[in-house]
Design an enzyme around this catalytic site. Structure first.
Site, PDB file in Angstrom:
ATOM      1  N   ARG A  16       0.826  -1.223   0.000  1.00 14.01           N
ATOM      2  CA  ARG A  16       0.000   0.000   0.000  1.00 14.01           C
ATOM      3  C   ARG A  16       0.862   1.275   0.000  1.00 14.01           C
ATOM      4  O   ARG A  16       0.538   2.277   0.623  1.00 14.01           O
ATOM      5  CB  ARG A  16      -0.969  -0.001   1.197  1.00 14.01           C
ATOM      6  N   LEU A  18       1.342   3.474  -2.259  1.00 15.62           N
ATOM      7  CA  LEU A  18       0.698   4.667  -2.828  1.00 15.62           C
ATOM      8  C   LEU A  18      -0.236   5.310  -1.801  1.00 15.62           C
ATOM      9  O   LEU A  18      -0.305   6.529  -1.677  1.00 15.62           O
ATOM     10  CB  LEU A  18      -0.071   4.298  -4.109  1.00 15.62           C
ATOM     11  N   LYS A 121     -20.084   3.714  -7.191  1.00 12.41           N
ATOM     12  CA  LYS A 121     -19.464   2.427  -7.466  1.00 12.41           C
ATOM     13  C   LYS A 121     -19.263   2.166  -8.950  1.00 12.41           C
ATOM     14  O   LYS A 121     -20.138   2.442  -9.757  1.00 12.41           O
ATOM     15  CB  LYS A 121     -20.306   1.294  -6.868  1.00 12.41           C
ATOM     16  N   TRP A 571     -19.410  -8.275   1.149  1.00 15.22           N
ATOM     17  CA  TRP A 571     -18.137  -7.644   1.495  1.00 15.22           C
ATOM     18  C   TRP A 571     -17.013  -8.647   1.726  1.00 15.22           C
ATOM     19  O   TRP A 571     -16.026  -8.344   2.366  1.00 15.22           O
ATOM     20  CB  TRP A 571     -18.326  -6.702   2.699  1.00 15.22           C
ATOM     21  N   ASP A 609     -28.001  -5.756  10.583  1.00 18.60           N
ATOM     22  CA  ASP A 609     -27.643  -4.756   9.571  1.00 18.60           C
ATOM     23  C   ASP A 609     -27.531  -5.384   8.190  1.00 18.60           C
ATOM     24  O   ASP A 609     -26.860  -6.404   8.021  1.00 18.60           O
ATOM     25  CB  ASP A 609     -26.284  -4.132   9.917  1.00 18.60           C
ATOM     26  N   HIS A 704     -21.824  11.555   8.431  1.00 19.74           N
ATOM     27  CA  HIS A 704     -20.539  11.753   7.749  1.00 19.74           C
ATOM     28  C   HIS A 704     -19.972  13.139   8.014  1.00 19.74           C
ATOM     29  O   HIS A 704     -18.810  13.393   7.764  1.00 19.74           O
ATOM     30  CB  HIS A 704     -20.698  11.556   6.238  1.00 19.74           C
TER      31      HIS A 704
HETATM   32  N1  GLN Z   1     -24.279  -1.163  13.233  1.00 19.75           N
HETATM   33  C1  GLN Z   1     -23.306  -0.576  12.369  1.00 19.75           C
HETATM   34  C2  GLN Z   1     -22.730   0.683  12.990  1.00 19.75           C
HETATM   35  O1  GLN Z   1     -23.438   1.366  13.636  1.00 19.75           O
HETATM   36  C3  GLN Z   1     -23.890  -0.233  11.017  1.00 19.75           C
HETATM   37  C4  GLN Z   1     -22.859   0.298  10.085  1.00 19.75           C
HETATM   38  C5  GLN Z   1     -23.346   0.475   8.666  1.00 19.75           C
HETATM   39  O2  GLN Z   1     -24.521   0.448   8.398  1.00 19.75           O
HETATM   40  N2  GLN Z   1     -22.451   0.676   7.747  1.00 19.75           N
HETATM   41  O3  GLN Z   1     -21.581   1.016  12.830  1.00 19.75           O
END
Ligand code: GLN
Ligand code: ZN
Length: 764
Positions: A16, A18, A121, A571, A609, A704
């Protein structure tokens, strides 16, 4: 002679390099020429590693993103950065990452802050590109300097260079018209720039150019099909040979179109689109090169070389001469660099794998076998055969008990005992929640101390007991904070989790973890997907202890927190020896056991989730239903074995539900929390139109951003939500987990959120 080539090489570096160089440059800790020099060193190393190929890619290296590179090559810079006074590379990073208005860089006074380009994406991969921006006025102006410089560099190193560019139709299609104008109206102007680029390359003596058109594996309407014909007929006059590259899927109904575009060669993904080959052989004009991507560029398994040869030999015979090329299915950008750097990986599992460099070795073996006969590489083929056979027969891969459990799955397994209407009052009586109940999505800030404790534990410096008490202290802290805030349904905070998939993968049998299996996700960011190699079992409970501890600290309901099977699957690097749906159902059965154990431990609310459910949608809409069917079934198997009194939550951090709302409803979670704050609650229309029957927690603030939402803003948003969803079915929560935030941001934000919920209760 069958020729070998590569479509692209991972640019981030085996260690990694870069990533670290970029981050150091961005911080101002190292000068620009150091970054440039590292780029040159990586390119040189990567070309050396590809020296055995007949053609190596040039121009696939990027300091951030190959699509953004193409935008700069075409002179398609967003207007907001066009007047920049500084260095071109800095301007490139301005588009990639944005620049705040309070910066202190050299050109801050004259050029100010800019918004970053949108990121999304790249087809169905986990790589994110910077979306090209268009308006009706967009003009293109060729700047071939980057490509020409890399070409000169490659030539100086004796590389058999094949420049790689994104094709015009794909480039237009994946961009966004900011003014809602018709992007296709730009095609004639765009083609002028492409023609000039190809002529410039021809003038340098370039013979072949790879022009990437993965859009051809998607469903195209008549206008876009027409655009293909227009584009490639117009570029026909250029003096280079074009290798039109498609990948990530099947051409299907686009076979005829792709076969007959006036280009010198066509590359197809012969791993995912093998069925295209026979029809293509009949459709392609006799002079065209066919490049078959026979090595999987999206996964990390060794190729079964004998099986590929059995299939390829007759094709090579039929095509004859120099018409057959072979390559990886797509750019190797999507796999890690070098398996040899893995020293901790279980040797048996390691012997089943191939990263980019090993894939290039496989390619070389295939071409030698095709050109000189299998005997010329007898030993290497035998070794490959042995590894492939060992994997196939390994008891670590196959567990008859898991197979039997999969065979026993029936519709009953995924069905709740009663419908939502019967369950809801039972849950209400048990949980005794107010109207507009407040909760969070799971994680609380992952502080430096938490990360330190985890890494010391992994390194063996901190014992089991020390680690456990450090994590319990964090859990206790987050419970205390949540009680003080007055939240209604609490979470334990996920301090013990490094990653929502890795955490579960590490505890399930059938998973392996690499040390260097990094794949670029965007810019300097990489992910290290766990490797799902065998039938999945859960040796013991994975979360119960932590949740039980958290519940012991409070009288409020504590949510059990799990990652769903579809997200774990999407993932991970997954098995190629069985359908994804089967791997997913195995995961579902394992997580189901965890759900039932949580329930047995007295946990009344369990969240599962599914952050990555939507991104697993296939490229072609015609294949969506099949995916959604098994994805929803997997969720239902996981979640729906509980009693009526147990409340199931799910969480999805995205905001496009229009296409999949019926499937979401089919999951039958009692509560779904989603990301909504940036859409001003409009995305709830999809739920409203569908008459979505269960409860919804639309996110009321964007996690975010460090900005603290005001109480009034949250009340406003929730009122908008209540216009669409009956108030008695609404929850109040943030958009997603809070692990990337600081407590100093979380406390005031959640304070406002709780105050907003109280204000709302007062008015209904
Ligand atoms: N339960 C996870 C969190 O709160 C959900 C994360 C997600 O949806 N990316 O971090
Ligand atoms: Zn989320």
């Amino acid at each position: 002679m069958v020729l070998t080539h590569n479509l692209g090489f991972p640019r981030i570096g085996a260690q990694r390099e870069l990533k670290f160089a970029l981050e150091s440059y961005w911080k101002g800790a190292s000068p620009r020429d150091e970054l440039q020099a590292l780029g040159a060193r990586l390119r040189q190393r990567h070309w050396q590693q590809q020296a055995g190929l007949d053609l190596a890619p040039v121009g696939d290296f990027s300091f951030y993103d190959q699509v953004l590179d193409m935008s700069f090559t075409l002179g398609n810079l967003p207007e907001r950065v066009q007047g920049f006074h500084g260095d071109a590379l800095d301007n490139y990073f301005r588009v990639a990452r944005g620049r705040s208005a309070h910066g202190s860089d050299d050109h801050h006074a004259c050029c100010g802050g800019v918004a970053a380009g949108e990121m999304t994406k790249w087809f169905d991969t986990n790589y994110h590109y910077i979306v090209p921006e268009f308006t009706a006025q967009t003009a293109f102006k060729l700047d071939a300097s980057r490509l020409l410089a890399q070409l000169a560099e490659a030539r100086a190193q004796g590389v058999k260079a094949k420049p790689v560019i994104v094709g015009p139709v794909t480039y237009l299609a994946i961009g966004k018209a900011k003014d809602d104008s018709d992007k296709l109206a730009l095609l004639p102007r765009l083609l002028e720039a492409y023609a000039e680029l190809l002529d410039t390359l021809a003038a340098q003596g370039v013979e072949w150019v790879q022009i990437d058109e993965p859009l051809l594996v998607t469903e195209l309407d008549a206008d876009w099909q027409h655009a293909y014909n227009t584009a490639y007929h117009q570029l026909k006059g250029c003096r280079v040979k074009l290798l039109l590259a498609t990948y990530f899927g099947q051409l299907l109904e686009n076979q005829y179109l792709a076969a007959n575009l006036p280009v010198a060669g066509l590359h197809i993904d012969a791993v995912n689109g093998r069925a295209d080959v026979t029809p293509l052989l009949g459709l392609m004009p006799a002079h065209k090169v066919l490049s078959l991507g026979v090595i999987d560029g999206r996964n990390i398994w060794k190729t079964d070389l004998a099986a590929v040869l059995d299939w390829l030999e007759p094709i090579a015979q039929k095509l004859g001469g120099d018409r057959l090329w072979i390559a990886p299915s797509c750019s190797l950008l999507h796999v890690p660099v070098d398996l040899e750097s893995e020293h901790r990986l279980d040797p048996e599992i390691k012997s089943w794998l191939a990263y980019a460099l090993q894939k290039l070795d496989e390619l070389k073996l295939l071409s030698t076998a095709l050109n000189q006969g299998r005997d010329a590489v007898k030993d290497a083929l035998a070794a490959n055969q042995a590894a492939v056979a060992a994997r196939r027969a390994s008891p670590r891969v196959h567990n008859p008990a898991v197979r039997a459990a999969i065979a026993r799955i029936d519709a009953e397994l995924g069905r709740r005992k009663s419908g939502y209407a019967q369950r809801a009052p039972l849950q209400a009586a048990r949980l005794k929640l107010p109207a507009f109940p407040t909760t969070t999505i799971g994680s609380f800030p992952q502080t430096a101390e938490i990360r330190q404790a985890r890494s010391r534990f992994k390194a063996g410096e901190l014992g089991e007991a020390g680690y456990k008490s450090a994590m319990q202290a964090e859990i206790a802290r987050s419970v205390r904070e949540q009680e003080a805030l007055g939240l209604d349904v609490l979470v334990h905070g996920e301090a013990e989790r490094n990653d929502m998939v890795e955490y579960f993968g590490e505890q399930l049998d059938g998973y392996a973890f690499s040390q260097f299996g990094w794949v670029q996700s965007y810019g300097s960011r990489c992910v290290k997907p766990p490797i799902l190699f065998g039938d999945i079992t859960r040796p013991k409970a994975m979360t119960v202890e932590w949740i039980r501890y958290a519940q012991s600290l409070t009288n409020k309901p504590m949510k059990g927190m799990l990652t769903g099977p579809v997200t774990i699957l999407n993932w991970s690097f997954v098995r190629d020896d069985q359908p994804r749906s089967v791997s997913c159902k195995q995961l579902a059965l394992a997580i189901r056991e965890e759900v039932l154990d949580l329930e047995k431990a007295g946990v009344g609310v369990i969240q599962i989730d599914e952050a990555a459910l939507r991104e697993g949608l296939p490229l072609r809409k015609s294949q969506w239903k099949n995916y959604l069917d098994w994805a929803v079934e997997s969720f239902r198997i996981t979640a729906n074995g509980v009693d009526d009194e147990t409340q199931i939550h799910t969480h999805m951090c995205y905001s496009e539900f229009n296409d999949i709302i019926a499937s979401i409803a089919d999951m039958d979670a009692d509560v779904i929390t989603i990301e909504t704050s940036r859409s001003d609650m409009e995305l709830l229309d999809a739920f409203d139109d569908f008459n979505y029957p269960n409860q919804i927690g639309p996110g009321v603030y964007d996690i975010h951003s460090p900005n603290i939402p005001t109480r009034e803003h949250i009340v406003q948003l929730m009122k908008k939500a209540a216009e669409r969803i009956p108030a008695e079915r609404l929850w109040v929560n943030p958009d997603c987990g809070l692990k990337t935030r600081q407590w100093a941001e979380v406390i005031p934000a959640l304070t406002h959120m709780v105050e907003a919920a109280r204000a709302l209760r007062a008015v209904i």
